[in-house]
Design an enzyme around this catalytic site. Structure first.
Site, PDB file in Angstrom:
ATOM      1  N   MET A 120      -6.994   2.382   2.694  1.00 37.73           N
ATOM      2  CA  MET A 120      -8.225   1.185   3.171  1.00 37.73           C
ATOM      3  C   MET A 120      -7.528   0.252   4.098  1.00 37.73           C
ATOM      4  SD  MET A 120      -9.479   1.048  -0.835  1.00 37.73           S
ATOM      5  CE  MET A 120      -9.873   2.543  -1.867  1.00 37.73           C
ATOM      6  N   CYS A 121      -7.119  -1.026   3.410  1.00 36.07           N
ATOM      7  CA  CYS A 121      -6.955  -1.946   4.323  1.00 36.07           C
ATOM      8  C   CYS A 121      -5.616  -1.858   5.123  1.00 36.07           C
ATOM      9  CB  CYS A 121      -6.736  -3.328   3.501  1.00 36.07           C
ATOM     10  SG  CYS A 121      -8.204  -3.697   2.732  1.00 36.07           S
ATOM     11  N   VAL A 122      -4.820  -0.941   5.039  1.00 39.81           N
ATOM     12  CA  VAL A 122      -3.391  -0.841   5.731  1.00 39.81           C
ATOM     13  C   VAL A 122      -3.857   0.077   6.964  1.00 39.81           C
ATOM     14  CG1 VAL A 122      -1.384   0.199   6.054  1.00 39.81           C
ATOM     15  CG2 VAL A 122      -1.716  -1.139   3.893  1.00 39.81           C
ATOM     16  N   THR A 125      -6.692  -1.862   9.356  1.00 44.92           N
ATOM     17  CA  THR A 125      -6.155  -2.801  10.347  1.00 44.92           C
ATOM     18  C   THR A 125      -5.300  -2.192  11.292  1.00 44.92           C
ATOM     19  OG1 THR A 125      -6.127  -4.244   8.267  1.00 44.92           O
ATOM     20  CG2 THR A 125      -4.523  -4.663  10.229  1.00 44.92           C
TER      21      THR A 125
END
Length: 204
Positions: A120-122, A125
């Site tokens: 998800m966020c890793v 980004t």
């Protein structure tokens, strides 16, 4: 030292918040993950690299709802211009935040990304960083996620380690996916970091 990964100028610590690394909701292997992320932070600080802690503002009732215990960053944030906290509301740490401005102000061209959640966020980004032209290093042992539960008639449960591996593999053609945190090195960026307007400053 990994000869294929030159020193990086910035470290992005993605959503290492209490809700994701402590208690019943902690990612598997959270204690080891925290040790490795702390090692990355220490290495970046020692080298004078920029350290950015991304902090997710979750929805009401979520584990990372702002200003609840789970929302708090688990690892201490250092003081000074080379360390900052940037809050976000989406998976991508660059979306509607001052992250790009902060990195540009420091003149950083290479990043290490670590934290949670891998897919998800890793990953989101890291993907945007790659699209913006940054050199991205993703140490495999410094990001983690949760198991994916079974979906009857579709698939069995997927272990968290497999999810993390696939998340890294999906961007490995463009990112430098290192096997170990120990292979990551840092150097100072050429400029002096400037905190973007509206961001919460780093605090001890």
């Amino acid at each position: 030292m990994n000869e294929f990964a030159p020193p990086s100028q910035a470290l992005l610590v993605v959503d290492v918040q209490k809700a994701g690394v402590t208690g019943e909701r902690a990612v598997p292997g959270a204690a080891g993950l925290l040790e490795r992320v702390a090692d990355l932070i220490a290495g970046a600080r020692d080298a004078g690299a920029l350290v950015v802690h991304l902090q997710n503002d979750g929805a009401p009732g979520s584990g990372d709802e702002p200003h609840t215990p789970g929302w708090e960053l688990h690892l201490p944030v250092g003081d000074g211009p080379a360390e900052a906290v940037i809050r976000k509301t989406r998976d991508d740490g660059f979306a509607d935040t001052g992250l790009g401005e902060l990195l540009a102000g420091a003149g950083a061209e290479s990043l290490v990304v670590c934290g949670v959640m891998s897919e998800m966020c890793v990953q989101a980004t890291a993907r945007t960083a790659l699209a913006l032209g940054y050199r991205v290093v993703l140490p495999y042992d410094a990001h983690a996620t949760q198991d994916i539960p079974a979906a009857p008639g579709i698939s069995a449960a997927v272990p968290a380690a497999v999810v993390s591996r696939v998340a890294a593999w999906a961007i490995s053609a463009d990112a430098e996916v290192t096997a170990r945190t120990a292979d990551v090195t840092f150097t100072a960026p050429p400029g002096t970091p400037r905190e973007p307007a509206g961001e919460r400053p780093a605090s001890p």
